[in-house]
Motif scaffolding. Structure first.
Motif, PDB file in Angstrom:
ATOM      1  N   GLU A   1     -30.011 -17.170 -13.571  1.00  0.00           N
ATOM      2  CA  GLU A   1     -28.761 -17.359 -12.830  1.00  0.00           C
ATOM      3  C   GLU A   1     -27.877 -18.479 -13.381  1.00  0.00           C
TER       4      GLU A   1
ATOM      5  N   GLN B   1     -23.920 -17.912 -14.482  1.00  0.00           N
ATOM      6  CA  GLN B   1     -22.827 -18.714 -13.942  1.00  0.00           C
ATOM      7  C   GLN B   1     -22.028 -19.383 -15.054  1.00  0.00           C
TER       8      GLN B   1
ATOM      9  N   VAL C   1     -32.851 -14.171  -7.603  1.00  0.00           N
ATOM     10  CA  VAL C   1     -31.980 -13.196  -6.948  1.00  0.00           C
ATOM     11  C   VAL C   1     -32.345 -13.041  -5.483  1.00  0.00           C
TER      12      VAL C   1
ATOM     13  N   TYR D   1     -32.817 -15.336  -3.423  1.00  0.00           N
ATOM     14  CA  TYR D   1     -31.986 -16.317  -2.715  1.00  0.00           C
ATOM     15  C   TYR D   1     -30.552 -15.837  -2.554  1.00  0.00           C
ATOM     16  N   ARG D   2     -30.093 -15.091  -3.509  1.00  0.00           N
ATOM     17  CA  ARG D   2     -28.658 -14.821  -3.610  1.00  0.00           C
ATOM     18  C   ARG D   2     -28.261 -13.510  -2.923  1.00  0.00           C
ATOM     19  N   THR D   3     -28.791 -12.389  -3.411  1.00  0.00           N
ATOM     20  CA  THR D   3     -28.384 -11.098  -2.846  1.00  0.00           C
ATOM     21  C   THR D   3     -29.575 -10.230  -2.471  1.00  0.00           C
TER      22      THR D   3
ATOM     23  N   ARG E   1     -21.415 -20.300  -7.757  1.00  0.00           N
ATOM     24  CA  ARG E   1     -22.749 -19.927  -7.295  1.00  0.00           C
ATOM     25  C   ARG E   1     -22.753 -18.409  -7.224  1.00  0.00           C
TER      26      ARG E   1
ATOM     27  N   ASN F   1     -23.296 -14.961  -6.335  1.00  0.00           N
ATOM     28  CA  ASN F   1     -23.897 -14.173  -5.256  1.00  0.00           C
ATOM     29  C   ASN F   1     -23.106 -12.884  -5.034  1.00  0.00           C
TER      30      ASN F   1
ATOM     31  N   LYS G   1     -23.190  -9.200  -5.680  1.00  0.00           N
ATOM     32  CA  LYS G   1     -24.310  -8.306  -5.938  1.00  0.00           C
ATOM     33  C   LYS G   1     -24.096  -7.338  -7.105  1.00  0.00           C
TER      34      LYS G   1
ATOM     35  N   LEU H   1     -24.455  -9.488 -10.306  1.00  0.00           N
ATOM     36  CA  LEU H   1     -25.783 -10.067 -10.464  1.00  0.00           C
ATOM     37  C   LEU H   1     -26.810  -9.001 -10.816  1.00  0.00           C
TER      38      LEU H   1
ATOM     39  N   ASP I   1     -31.141 -21.275   2.941  1.00  0.00           N
ATOM     40  CA  ASP I   1     -30.027 -20.339   2.802  1.00  0.00           C
ATOM     41  C   ASP I   1     -30.467 -18.941   2.376  1.00  0.00           C
ATOM     42  N   THR I   2     -31.779 -18.721   2.241  1.00  0.00           N
ATOM     43  CA  THR I   2     -32.237 -17.401   1.830  1.00  0.00           C
ATOM     44  C   THR I   2     -32.482 -16.524   3.047  1.00  0.00           C
TER      45      THR I   2
END
Length: 379
Positions: free
Chosen positions: A129, A133, A168, A170-172, A202, A204, A206, A209, A237-238
């Motif tokens: 990631e 970025q 991933v 954490y993000r999507t 950051r 996120n 989808k 990513l 935040d996940t």
């Protein structure tokens, strides 16, 4: 009970520690919670079972009274190099497999220096990631960005890395889908605009990513590289629902991805049995047993160790700490990992499931041999 202290550990997943180990009590506590609210370090961490155990073990190691204040004073009296060397050498590591994606910067120890002080091998994992970025912010043209991304992920082993890591989850989420190029281009434009407006990105988005992850998966398969996936327990935040490793089944089923080994991190907690099941049926899926993070007590660690060994072959299990920032984490996980695995294996001997030599062999696989081979540490 079995004594596994003679087996050198391969920590299949850990992070760098900070160079300046001189700190106050609240800062020290803050590293033992995934909660973002500062009230946890101020009021709640010191009342968690894991942390209470850690303080007792660490003060015994430093030879000081069993209090937080004495612990902070004892560790602050040592130079950071001395602190790190004492803890890592006491843990008896054969190798550290270090996720270099977090934390980053000049304020942390390099993997090489950690290995030097710990008298062990140190290998690097490449986190995907941050690369995404950086490139999205650097290139306005989607095709140019993708070309640079493909070039970087295709030369990972040549540049000294032993595998990939993705957060991933954490993000999507782990439900990684297929997207068209047009959908990825639209997400790229949105992500870049947001990054330029905010001054940092950051990722996120989808479609973008997932699109870039598929490129990395193809490259990992071609290079025969492991890919570590954060699964289950994580930062505040996940979305834990999207961290269920069953979401990865469509990736595991693809024949063109069979060349990459998938490592499910953090025993997929609380989805332990589900992750173990995936390691039991897919030849290229391995299951990580993490004995520092998540910050759970001994009884929970015994439970997830029993569940993993009860479902998956021992040849598919690997040890880790996920230690980060503080060398006490790497050291404490070594204490936990050996004694908990020993207790579970002894239970299996007593139940007639294993004999002594089989239990010792299983311990050696989990603590050392599987990860040593998986990451090609003898190369």
């Amino acid at each position: 009970m079995l004594d596994l202290s003679d087996i050198p550990l391969v920590d299949n997943h850990c992070h760098p520690v900070v160079l300046d180990q001189h700190m106050d009590l609240v800062r020290f506590r803050s590293y033992f919670t995934e909660a973002a609210d500062p009230s946890f370090a101020q009021h709640h961490v010191s009342r968690s079972v894991y942390y209470l155990w850690l303080v007792r073990q660490a003060t015994a190691f430093y030879g000081c009274p069993a209090s937080e204040e004495a612990l902070i004073a004892a560790r602050n009296a040592l130079e950071s190099d001395t602190l790190l060397a004492r803890l890592l050498q006491a843990a008896n590591f054969a190798a550290l497999v270090v996720d270099t994606g977090f934390p980053e910067g000049p304020h942390i120890y390099s993997p090489e220096r950690m290995g030097e002080l710990g008298h062990c091998r140190a290998a690097r994992l490449f986190r995907l990631e941050p690369l995404m970025q950086r490139l999205v912010m650097a290139y306005a043209d989607f095709d140019e960005m993708v070309a640079h991304y493909e070039q970087e992920v295709s030369t990972i082993r040549q540049r000294g890395y032993c595998g990939f890591k993705t957060i991933v989850a954490y993000r999507t989420g782990l439900n990684i889908l297929e997207w068209t190029k047009d959908e990825a281009v639209a997400a790229f434009a949105q992500a870049r605009a947001e990054g330029l407006r905010q001054g940092s990105l950051r990722i996120n988005h989808k479609p973008l990513l997932d699109y870039l992850l598929h490129i990395a998966f193809r490259s990992a398969s071609q290079q025969g590289l492991p890919v570590q996936f954060h699964t289950g327990y994580g930062d505040s935040d996940t979305n834990l629902l999207l961290g269920n490793p069953l979401h990865l089944r469509n990736i595991m089923e693809r024949d063109d991805y069979r060349g990459m080994t998938i490592v499910l991190l953090h025993e997929s907690y609380p989805y332990v049995q589900l992750g173990s099941y995936l390691a039991a049926i897919y030849p290229h899926v391995y299951f990580d047993l993490s004995y520092c993070i998540p910050f759970v007590d001994r009884l929970e660690m015994l439970a997830f160790t029993r569940q993993a060994l009860g479902v998956a072959p021992a040849s598919k299990l690997v040890y880790s700490s996920d230690g980060i920032h503080l060398p006490e984490m790497h050291w404490a996980a070594a204490l936990r990992g050996r004694t908990i695995l020993a207790q579970v294996l002894q239970e299996m001997i007593d139940a007639g499931e294993l004999d002594y030599e089989q239990a010792r062999h299983i311990a050696r696989l989990i603590l050392h041999d599987n990860a040593w081979q998986l990451y090609r540490l003898s190369d």
